[in-house]
Design a protein around this motif. Structure first.
Motif, mmCIF file in Angstrom:
data_model
loop_
_atom_site.group_PDB
_atom_site.id
_atom_site.type_symbol
_atom_site.label_atom_id
_atom_site.label_comp_id
_atom_site.label_asym_id
_atom_site.label_seq_id
_atom_site.Cartn_x
_atom_site.Cartn_y
_atom_site.Cartn_z
ATOM 1 N N LEU A 16 5.124 14.645 -4.577
ATOM 2 C CA LEU A 16 4.398 14.593 -3.308
ATOM 3 C C LEU A 16 5.251 13.917 -2.235
ATOM 4 N N LEU A 17 5.910 12.823 -2.594
ATOM 5 C CA LEU A 17 6.770 12.123 -1.637
ATOM 6 C C LEU A 17 7.923 13.003 -1.176
ATOM 7 N N PHE A 18 8.446 13.821 -2.073
ATOM 8 C CA PHE A 18 9.536 14.737 -1.731
ATOM 9 C C PHE A 18 9.129 15.673 -0.591
ATOM 10 N N HIS A 19 7.874 16.109 -0.593
ATOM 11 C CA HIS A 19 7.394 17.062 0.402
ATOM 12 C C HIS A 19 6.897 16.423 1.697
ATOM 13 N N MET A 20 6.725 15.105 1.727
ATOM 14 C CA MET A 20 6.163 14.460 2.919
ATOM 15 C C MET A 20 6.992 14.671 4.188
ATOM 16 N N PRO A 21 8.341 14.622 4.152
ATOM 17 C CA PRO A 21 9.084 14.897 5.389
ATOM 18 C C PRO A 21 8.829 16.314 5.925
ATOM 19 N N THR A 22 8.691 17.278 5.030
ATOM 20 C CA THR A 22 8.397 18.653 5.447
ATOM 21 C C THR A 22 7.007 18.728 6.057
ATOM 22 N N PHE A 35 0.391 10.459 9.466
ATOM 23 C CA PHE A 35 0.144 10.058 8.083
ATOM 24 C C PHE A 35 1.383 10.309 7.230
ATOM 25 N N ALA A 36 1.932 11.500 7.320
ATOM 26 C CA ALA A 36 3.108 11.846 6.505
ATOM 27 C C ALA A 36 4.293 10.949 6.846
ATOM 28 N N LYS A 37 4.519 10.697 8.127
ATOM 29 C CA LYS A 37 5.622 9.815 8.531
ATOM 30 C C LYS A 37 5.399 8.399 8.004
ATOM 31 N N SER A 38 4.150 7.945 8.047
ATOM 32 C CA SER A 38 3.820 6.615 7.548
ATOM 33 C C SER A 38 4.076 6.512 6.049
ATOM 34 N N ILE A 39 3.708 7.539 5.311
ATOM 35 C CA ILE A 39 3.927 7.550 3.861
ATOM 36 C C ILE A 39 5.424 7.511 3.558
ATOM 37 N N VAL A 40 6.202 8.312 4.289
ATOM 38 C CA VAL A 40 7.657 8.322 4.076
ATOM 39 C C VAL A 40 8.219 6.925 4.306
ATOM 40 N N LYS A 41 7.792 6.285 5.391
ATOM 41 C CA LYS A 41 8.286 4.946 5.721
ATOM 42 C C LYS A 41 7.877 3.928 4.652
ATOM 43 N N SER A 43 7.102 4.449 1.568
ATOM 44 C CA SER A 43 7.679 4.744 0.253
ATOM 45 C C SER A 43 9.058 4.126 0.060
ATOM 46 N N LYS A 44 9.678 3.710 1.141
ATOM 47 C CA LYS A 44 11.009 3.101 1.050
ATOM 48 C C LYS A 44 10.944 1.620 0.686
ATOM 49 N N ARG A 45 9.740 1.053 0.731
ATOM 50 C CA ARG A 45 9.573 -0.353 0.364
ATOM 51 C C ARG A 45 9.606 -0.502 -1.157
ATOM 52 N N ARG A 46 10.293 -1.492 -1.604
ATOM 53 C CA ARG A 46 10.406 -1.745 -3.047
ATOM 54 C C ARG A 46 9.033 -2.021 -3.643
ATOM 55 N N GLY A 47 8.724 -1.327 -4.720
ATOM 56 C CA GLY A 47 7.487 -1.549 -5.442
ATOM 57 C C GLY A 47 6.249 -0.917 -4.819
ATOM 58 N N TRP A 48 6.406 -0.201 -3.723
ATOM 59 C CA TRP A 48 5.243 0.407 -3.070
ATOM 60 C C TRP A 48 4.699 1.556 -3.905
ATOM 61 N N ARG A 49 3.391 1.626 -3.996
ATOM 62 C CA ARG A 49 2.696 2.730 -4.665
ATOM 63 C C ARG A 49 1.552 3.155 -3.761
ATOM 64 N N PRO A 50 1.347 4.449 -3.585
ATOM 65 C CA PRO A 50 0.228 4.902 -2.746
ATOM 66 C C PRO A 50 -1.107 4.606 -3.424
ATOM 67 N N THR A 51 -2.116 4.403 -2.592
ATOM 68 C CA THR A 51 -3.470 4.194 -3.108
ATOM 69 C C THR A 51 -4.012 5.534 -3.602
ATOM 70 N N PRO A 52 -5.054 5.515 -4.410
ATOM 71 C CA PRO A 52 -5.657 6.788 -4.837
ATOM 72 C C PRO A 52 -6.089 7.668 -3.653
ATOM 73 N N ALA A 56 -4.648 11.415 -2.809
ATOM 74 C CA ALA A 56 -5.524 12.570 -2.591
ATOM 75 C C ALA A 56 -5.171 13.278 -1.282
ATOM 76 N N MET A 57 -4.917 12.517 -0.226
ATOM 77 C CA MET A 57 -4.563 13.128 1.060
ATOM 78 C C MET A 57 -3.184 13.781 0.984
ATOM 79 N N MET A 58 -2.241 13.157 0.283
ATOM 80 C CA MET A 58 -0.918 13.751 0.123
ATOM 81 C C MET A 58 -1.029 15.088 -0.605
ATOM 82 N N ARG A 59 -1.856 15.122 -1.654
ATOM 83 C CA ARG A 59 -2.061 16.381 -2.396
ATOM 84 C C ARG A 59 -2.617 17.459 -1.479
ATOM 85 N N ARG A 60 -3.586 17.085 -0.665
ATOM 86 C CA ARG A 60 -4.198 18.058 0.244
ATOM 87 C C ARG A 60 -3.169 18.593 1.245
#
Length: 77
Positions: A16-22, A35-41, A43-52, A56-60
């Motif tokens: 999912l993270l791979f596709h976020m820039p696209t 949202f996608a730009k925020s997730i990309v940003k 995801s670069k933080r050490r130890g960051w994990r997306p919330t459930p 779900a929004m990334m999948r959508r």
């Protein structure tokens, strides 16, 4: 960095993270783009994990990315 010991959930998140820039580049509305730009940003933080909820929004968004493909695509037989 990918490890061989990734669980299927971790692998799914990485995909999912791979596709976020696209998603960010092709988003048709400002909210999805932000949202996608925020997730990309994030995801670069050490130890960051997306919330459930984020997962779900990334999948959508990724699903939408592939749902509206090029109708003029012709297959080689």
């Amino acid at each position: 960095m990918m490890h061989a010991s990734f669980t299927s959930t971790e692998r799914c998140i990485e995909e999912l993270l791979f596709h976020m820039p696209t998603v960010a580049n092709g988003a048709t509305n400002d909210w999805a783009k932000g949202f996608a730009k925020s997730i990309v940003k994030q995801s670069k933080r050490r130890g960051w994990r997306p919330t459930p909820k984020q997962i779900a929004m990334m999948r959508r968004l990724v699903s939408d990315l592939f749902a509206y493909g090029d109708d003029d695509l012709s297959l080689i037989e």
